[in-house]
Design an enzyme around this catalytic site. Structure first.
Site, PDB file in Angstrom:
ATOM      1  N   CYS A  35       0.573  -1.123   0.243  1.00  0.00           N
ATOM      2  CA  CYS A  35      -0.320   0.318   0.248  1.00  0.00           C
ATOM      3  C   CYS A  35       0.930   1.444  -0.129  1.00  0.00           C
ATOM      4  CB  CYS A  35      -1.438  -0.039   1.471  1.00  0.00           C
ATOM      5  SG  CYS A  35      -1.696   1.737   1.784  1.00  0.00           S
ATOM      6  N   CYS A  38       0.042   4.299   2.713  1.00  0.00           N
ATOM      7  CA  CYS A  38       0.289   3.605   4.437  1.00  0.00           C
ATOM      8  C   CYS A  38       1.592   3.736   4.067  1.00  0.00           C
ATOM      9  CB  CYS A  38       0.381   1.969   4.187  1.00  0.00           C
ATOM     10  SG  CYS A  38      -1.546   1.379   3.825  1.00  0.00           S
TER      11      CYS A  38
END
Length: 181
Positions: A35, A38
């Site tokens: 991600c 993230c």
């Protein structure tokens, strides 16, 4: 202030997050290796929670699907703040530093019981009896309609302390709305 950073799993979540949150706020970062957002948010969360002395628990959603399911994680990064065993605030997606700071400000401010000068209400809150506190405030609302804004703000703050999904928050939110409107 000292802060802690921990990697949490399905098996350690109850102890490291839920139990720990009964004594201090805990911020949980639900993330995954693949991600991109993230990877942008995590260093910011690490820095800001460290500055505030808040425990940051990191949950890899790919490796810990039970906890991710239990907390309905459908988009990441997802950040949830826990107090007294409940989610009290949350956001999804990478956020700018100012937004992360205000999120942490909100969850680290002292409980209402430590900020009020009202012995009867303070006694109820110190005893953890939110229901009695809500009943007191609703009774006052009836007796002192001129204080409705102040009483409403106090109740909303208490709902936040309990967590919006807490049964008492839900019950008394409805009763407050009925009393106000």
């Amino acid at each position: 202030m000292s802060s802690t950073e921990i990697d949490v799993t399905d098996d350690t979540f109850e102890q490291e997050v839920i139990e720990r949150s009964r004594n201090e706020p805990v911020v949980v970062d639900f993330w995954a290796e693949w991600c991109g957002p993230c990877k942008a948010l995590t260093p910011l969360l690490e820095q800001k929670t460290s500055e505030k002395g808040v425990t940051l628990a990191k949950v890899d959603v790919d490796a810990n699907q039970r906890v991710a399911r239990e907390y309905n994680i459908s988009g990441i990064p997802a950040v949830k703040a826990f107090r007294n065993g409940n989610v009290v605030a949350e956001f999804v997606g990478a956020q700018p530093p100012a937004r992360v700071e205000s999120f942490l400000e909100e969850i680290t401010k002292p409980p209402v019981a430590e900020r009020i000068d009202d012995p009867e209400l303070k006694d109820a809150l110190d005893a953890g009896d939110y229901e009695r506190a809500f009943q007191l405030l609703l009774a006052r609302l009836e007796q002192e309609p001129a204080r409705k804004d102040e009483i409403r703000e106090l109740m909303v703050e208490l709902f936040g302390e309990l967590g919006q999904d807490h049964p008492l928050a839900s019950t008394y939110r409805k009763r407050l709305a009925t009393a106000l409107y």
